[in-house]
Design a protein around this motif. Structure first.
Motif, PDB file in Angstrom:
ATOM      1  N   LEU A 252       4.178 -39.821  22.799  1.00 28.43           N
ATOM      2  CA  LEU A 252       5.054 -39.470  21.695  1.00 28.43           C
ATOM      3  C   LEU A 252       4.371 -38.646  20.618  1.00 28.43           C
ATOM      4  CD1 LEU A 252       7.138 -42.730  21.280  1.00 28.43           C
ATOM      5  CD2 LEU A 252       7.945 -40.515  22.062  1.00 28.43           C
ATOM      6  N   ILE A 253       3.108 -38.934  20.325  1.00 25.05           N
ATOM      7  CA  ILE A 253       2.436 -38.221  19.234  1.00 25.05           C
ATOM      8  C   ILE A 253       1.501 -37.139  19.738  1.00 25.05           C
ATOM      9  CG2 ILE A 253       2.609 -40.187  17.693  1.00 25.05           C
ATOM     10  CD1 ILE A 253      -0.319 -40.764  18.150  1.00 25.05           C
ATOM     11  N   ASP A 254       1.580 -36.831  21.051  1.00 16.68           N
ATOM     12  CA  ASP A 254       0.810 -35.737  21.630  1.00 16.68           C
ATOM     13  C   ASP A 254      -0.680 -35.903  21.360  1.00 16.68           C
ATOM     14  OD1 ASP A 254       0.440 -33.400  23.059  1.00 16.68           O
ATOM     15  OD2 ASP A 254       0.639 -32.109  21.296  1.00 16.68           O
ATOM     16  N   LEU A 255      -1.162 -37.119  21.524  1.00 23.51           N
ATOM     17  CA  LEU A 255      -2.577 -37.414  21.352  1.00 23.51           C
ATOM     18  C   LEU A 255      -3.155 -37.751  22.705  1.00 23.51           C
ATOM     19  CD1 LEU A 255      -4.639 -37.696  19.021  1.00 23.51           C
ATOM     20  CD2 LEU A 255      -4.181 -40.138  19.036  1.00 23.51           C
ATOM     21  N   SER A 256      -4.193 -37.060  23.097  1.00 16.01           N
ATOM     22  CA  SER A 256      -4.755 -37.241  24.429  1.00 16.01           C
ATOM     23  C   SER A 256      -5.071 -38.699  24.712  1.00 16.01           C
ATOM     24  CB  SER A 256      -6.044 -36.418  24.566  1.00 16.01           C
ATOM     25  OG  SER A 256      -6.703 -36.738  25.774  1.00 16.01           O
ATOM     26  N   ALA A 257      -4.575 -39.176  25.869  1.00 20.21           N
ATOM     27  CA  ALA A 257      -4.805 -40.572  26.231  1.00 20.21           C
ATOM     28  C   ALA A 257      -6.291 -40.872  26.372  1.00 20.21           C
ATOM     29  CB  ALA A 257      -4.077 -40.906  27.529  1.00 20.21           C
ATOM     30  N   SER A 258      -7.067 -39.861  26.754  1.00 19.00           N
ATOM     31  CA  SER A 258      -8.498 -40.078  26.931  1.00 19.00           C
ATOM     32  C   SER A 258      -9.194 -40.353  25.615  1.00 19.00           C
ATOM     33  CB  SER A 258      -9.125 -38.850  27.597  1.00 19.00           C
ATOM     34  OG  SER A 258      -8.968 -37.698  26.778  1.00 19.00           O
ATOM     35  N   SER A 259      -8.566 -39.956  24.489  1.00 24.50           N
ATOM     36  CA  SER A 259      -9.183 -40.186  23.186  1.00 24.50           C
ATOM     37  C   SER A 259      -8.788 -41.523  22.589  1.00 24.50           C
ATOM     38  CB  SER A 259      -8.802 -39.059  22.216  1.00 24.50           C
ATOM     39  OG  SER A 259      -7.436 -39.144  21.864  1.00 24.50           O
ATOM     40  N   LEU A 260      -7.795 -42.192  23.180  1.00 26.04           N
ATOM     41  CA  LEU A 260      -7.365 -43.493  22.677  1.00 26.04           C
ATOM     42  C   LEU A 260      -8.272 -44.588  23.206  1.00 26.04           C
ATOM     43  CD1 LEU A 260      -3.472 -43.368  23.007  1.00 26.04           C
ATOM     44  CD2 LEU A 260      -4.797 -43.368  20.914  1.00 26.04           C
ATOM     45  N   THR A 261      -8.823 -45.360  22.307  1.00 26.47           N
ATOM     46  CA  THR A 261      -9.694 -46.462  22.736  1.00 26.47           C
ATOM     47  C   THR A 261      -8.968 -47.794  22.749  1.00 26.47           C
ATOM     48  OG1 THR A 261     -10.480 -46.748  20.458  1.00 26.47           O
ATOM     49  CG2 THR A 261     -11.751 -45.276  21.890  1.00 26.47           C
ATOM     50  N   SER A 262      -7.863 -47.927  21.986  1.00 28.70           N
ATOM     51  CA  SER A 262      -7.070 -49.152  22.016  1.00 28.70           C
ATOM     52  C   SER A 262      -5.738 -48.910  21.342  1.00 28.70           C
ATOM     53  CB  SER A 262      -7.807 -50.315  21.333  1.00 28.70           C
ATOM     54  OG  SER A 262      -7.907 -50.085  19.933  1.00 28.70           O
ATOM     55  N   ALA A 263      -4.790 -49.798  21.620  1.00 24.03           N
ATOM     56  CA  ALA A 263      -3.478 -49.742  20.975  1.00 24.03           C
ATOM     57  C   ALA A 263      -2.960 -51.167  20.834  1.00 24.03           C
ATOM     58  CB  ALA A 263      -2.503 -48.899  21.780  1.00 24.03           C
ATOM     59  N   ARG A 264      -2.356 -51.452  19.691  1.00 24.29           N
ATOM     60  CA  ARG A 264      -1.827 -52.791  19.438  1.00 24.29           C
ATOM     61  C   ARG A 264      -0.422 -52.678  18.852  1.00 24.29           C
ATOM     62  NH1 ARG A 264      -4.870 -54.117  15.603  1.00 24.29           N
ATOM     63  NH2 ARG A 264      -3.346 -53.858  13.928  1.00 24.29           N
ATOM     64  N   MET A 265       0.521 -53.396  19.449  1.00 20.99           N
ATOM     65  CA  MET A 265       1.886 -53.433  18.937  1.00 20.99           C
ATOM     66  C   MET A 265       1.926 -54.431  17.783  1.00 20.99           C
ATOM     67  SD  MET A 265       5.452 -54.291  20.969  1.00 20.99           S
ATOM     68  CE  MET A 265       5.120 -53.089  22.257  1.00 20.99           C
ATOM     69  N   ASP A 266       2.220 -53.946  16.578  1.00 24.42           N
ATOM     70  CA  ASP A 266       2.192 -54.791  15.385  1.00 24.42           C
ATOM     71  C   ASP A 266       3.535 -55.449  15.088  1.00 24.42           C
ATOM     72  OD1 ASP A 266      -0.523 -54.254  14.745  1.00 24.42           O
ATOM     73  OD2 ASP A 266       0.083 -52.320  13.916  1.00 24.42           O
ATOM     74  N   SER A 267       4.622 -54.703  15.271  1.00 21.89           N
ATOM     75  CA  SER A 267       5.936 -55.236  14.973  1.00 21.89           C
ATOM     76  C   SER A 267       6.988 -54.364  15.643  1.00 21.89           C
ATOM     77  CB  SER A 267       6.166 -55.285  13.452  1.00 21.89           C
ATOM     78  OG  SER A 267       7.371 -55.974  13.148  1.00 21.89           O
ATOM     79  N   LEU A 268       8.238 -54.777  15.544  1.00 21.93           N
ATOM     80  CA  LEU A 268       9.331 -54.001  16.120  1.00 21.93           C
ATOM     81  C   LEU A 268      10.634 -54.371  15.428  1.00 21.93           C
ATOM     82  CD1 LEU A 268      11.060 -56.111  18.087  1.00 21.93           C
ATOM     83  CD2 LEU A 268       9.120 -55.751  19.592  1.00 21.93           C
ATOM     84  N   ASP A 269      11.619 -53.497  15.586  1.00 18.81           N
ATOM     85  CA  ASP A 269      12.968 -53.750  15.096  1.00 18.81           C
ATOM     86  C   ASP A 269      13.929 -53.003  16.006  1.00 18.81           C
ATOM     87  OD1 ASP A 269      13.202 -50.973  14.043  1.00 18.81           O
ATOM     88  OD2 ASP A 269      11.746 -51.671  12.570  1.00 18.81           O
ATOM     89  N   ARG A 270      15.174 -52.923  15.646  1.00 18.27           N
ATOM     90  CA  ARG A 270      16.169 -52.350  16.548  1.00 18.27           C
ATOM     91  C   ARG A 270      15.992 -50.843  16.751  1.00 18.27           C
ATOM     92  NH1 ARG A 270      20.514 -49.811  14.016  1.00 18.27           N
ATOM     93  NH2 ARG A 270      20.501 -49.935  11.738  1.00 18.27           N
ATOM     94  N   LEU A 271      15.275 -50.177  15.834  1.00 20.80           N
ATOM     95  CA  LEU A 271      15.096 -48.725  15.932  1.00 20.80           C
ATOM     96  C   LEU A 271      13.768 -48.307  16.547  1.00 20.80           C
ATOM     97  CD1 LEU A 271      16.614 -47.531  12.534  1.00 20.80           C
ATOM     98  CD2 LEU A 271      17.728 -47.780  14.757  1.00 20.80           C
ATOM     99  N   GLY A 272      12.795 -49.196  16.610  1.00 20.14           N
ATOM    100  CA  GLY A 272      11.508 -48.805  17.170  1.00 20.14           C
ATOM    101  C   GLY A 272      10.444 -49.857  16.961  1.00 20.14           C
ATOM    102  N   MET A 273       9.220 -49.488  17.319  1.00 21.85           N
ATOM    103  CA  MET A 273       8.101 -50.415  17.145  1.00 21.85           C
ATOM    104  C   MET A 273       7.003 -49.758  16.325  1.00 21.85           C
ATOM    105  SD  MET A 273       6.437 -50.435  20.980  1.00 21.85           S
ATOM    106  CE  MET A 273       6.268 -48.943  21.966  1.00 21.85           C
ATOM    107  N   ASP A 274       6.204 -50.602  15.689  1.00 23.41           N
ATOM    108  CA  ASP A 274       5.059 -50.149  14.895  1.00 23.41           C
ATOM    109  C   ASP A 274       3.794 -50.491  15.663  1.00 23.41           C
ATOM    110  OD1 ASP A 274       6.499 -49.229  12.531  1.00 23.41           O
ATOM    111  OD2 ASP A 274       7.020 -51.333  12.273  1.00 23.41           O
TER     112      ASP A 274
END
Length: 336
Positions: A252-274
């Protein structure tokens, strides 16, 4: 916009070293952002490119209306900071300062379908005497797991009314649904109060998100239908499917997956997640708060599962296509 104000706050309040040591909250590193902003005119492969896409995406990402966010915070609150007008007899300079000092206490709360705060208060407590003398009060409600200024909270200015008869019985039912073990509400010294919003509410949804909600907007809004499931869904995704969350955010944010070292889902609601993603940008570890919109609004827990599965498959397909394209480019380069 959100990211600019967020960046200014981080520069003023957070040192780079403290951000590197703590990855527990979604914080944007001031040092990294300064480096990006000063290199925006560099080559097309410069680190400004992925963060420029990030900025553009986050500016347009849909979020709950503020009135709905306040109603959601209230509906999920089990406890509140109750601020009352101190009923103690004023003396000396206090009379010149308005006749009372504000007093705060913590008490259990439950909100009914109309958005009123239902309170079970003892006559032995000073805040009960305060309300019997002066109905004005404010209630502060906070996001579950509130840990600091990056978490949402709202202040609700109210007028409290003591309930009797059928109204008290209805309030008891609402309260015990939220606090099933609160047997003490039937003790003789307890009474029921309903605090109704009487002035605009103040919302702070985290860094860079703040505003007021009118009485009418608060009354007409409804709590988010899927927010109650945020804890278990986020916990499951973080424990078992963090790589899927990273792939979704990366696409979604056009950031190379190889540069991502981790991801954590913090919260969510009916329109999306943080989501908080940790990425290598220009050789430095940067934590980015990412708002990830759903393809369509979620109205139930089943919808959340369907949407996450859809987005995971889409992200996997995009990654596979990108890898295939890279392989072809590499092959063409070698043949040349």
């Amino acid at each position: 916009d959100f990211v600019f104000r967020f960046m200014m706050l981080c520069r003023a309040r957070v040192s780079v070293s403290s951000v590197v040591r703590s990855q527990s909250r979604p914080v944007l590193m001031g040092k990294s952002m300064r480096r990006v902003s000063t290199s925006a005119s560099a080559s097309s492969t410069d680190v400004a490119d992925p963060l420029a896409a990030y900025h553009a995406h986050q500016k347009q990402a849909p979020r709950l209306p503020m009135a709905e966010e306040v109603r959601t915070l209230a509906s999920l609150a089990k406890f509140t900071v109750l601020c009352t007008c101190d009923a103690a007899t004023p003396s000396g300079d206090e009379e010149q300062e308005g006749g009372f000092w504000p007093a705060g206490s913590v008490t259990g709360v439950a909100f009914d379908d109309e958005g009123r705060a239902i309170l079970a208060l003892s006559s032995l407590s000073s805040h009960t005497r305060d309300l019997e003398r002066d109905a004005r009060c404010s209630l502060v409600v906070m996001a579950g797991g509130f840990a600091g200024v990056s978490d949402a909270r709202a202040s609700l200015p109210c007028k409290a009314t003591k309930l009797e008869g059928d109204a008290a019985a209805a309030a008891r039912e609402v309260y015990l649904k939220a606090h099933p073990d609160a047997f003490w509400v039937d003790f003789g010294d307890f009474s029921w109060f309903a605090a109704e919003v009487a002035r605009p509410c103040r919302l702070v949804g985290g860094f860079g998100r703040a505003g007021s909600v009118s009485v009418s907007d608060y009354a007409s809004a409804s709590p988010d239908p899927v927010k109650p499931f945020a804890g278990p869904v986020c916990g499951h995704m973080n424990a078992d499917h963090s790589e899927a969350t990273a792939a979704i955010a990366s696409e979604l944010i056009d950031l190379s997956a190889s540069s991502l070292t981790s991801a954590r889902m913090d919260s969510l609601d009916r329109l999306g997640m943080d989501v908080s993603v940790v990425a290598d940008v220009g050789g430095e570890s940067v934590t980015l708060p990412v708002r990830v919109p759903w393809p369509r609004p979620a109205e139930s827990r089943a919808d959340l599962k369907t949407l996450i599965v859809e987005m995971t498959k889409s992200a996997a397909a995009a990654t596979a296509a990108a890898n295939q394209s890279t392989s072809k480019e590499d092959a063409n380069t070698e043949s040349e």
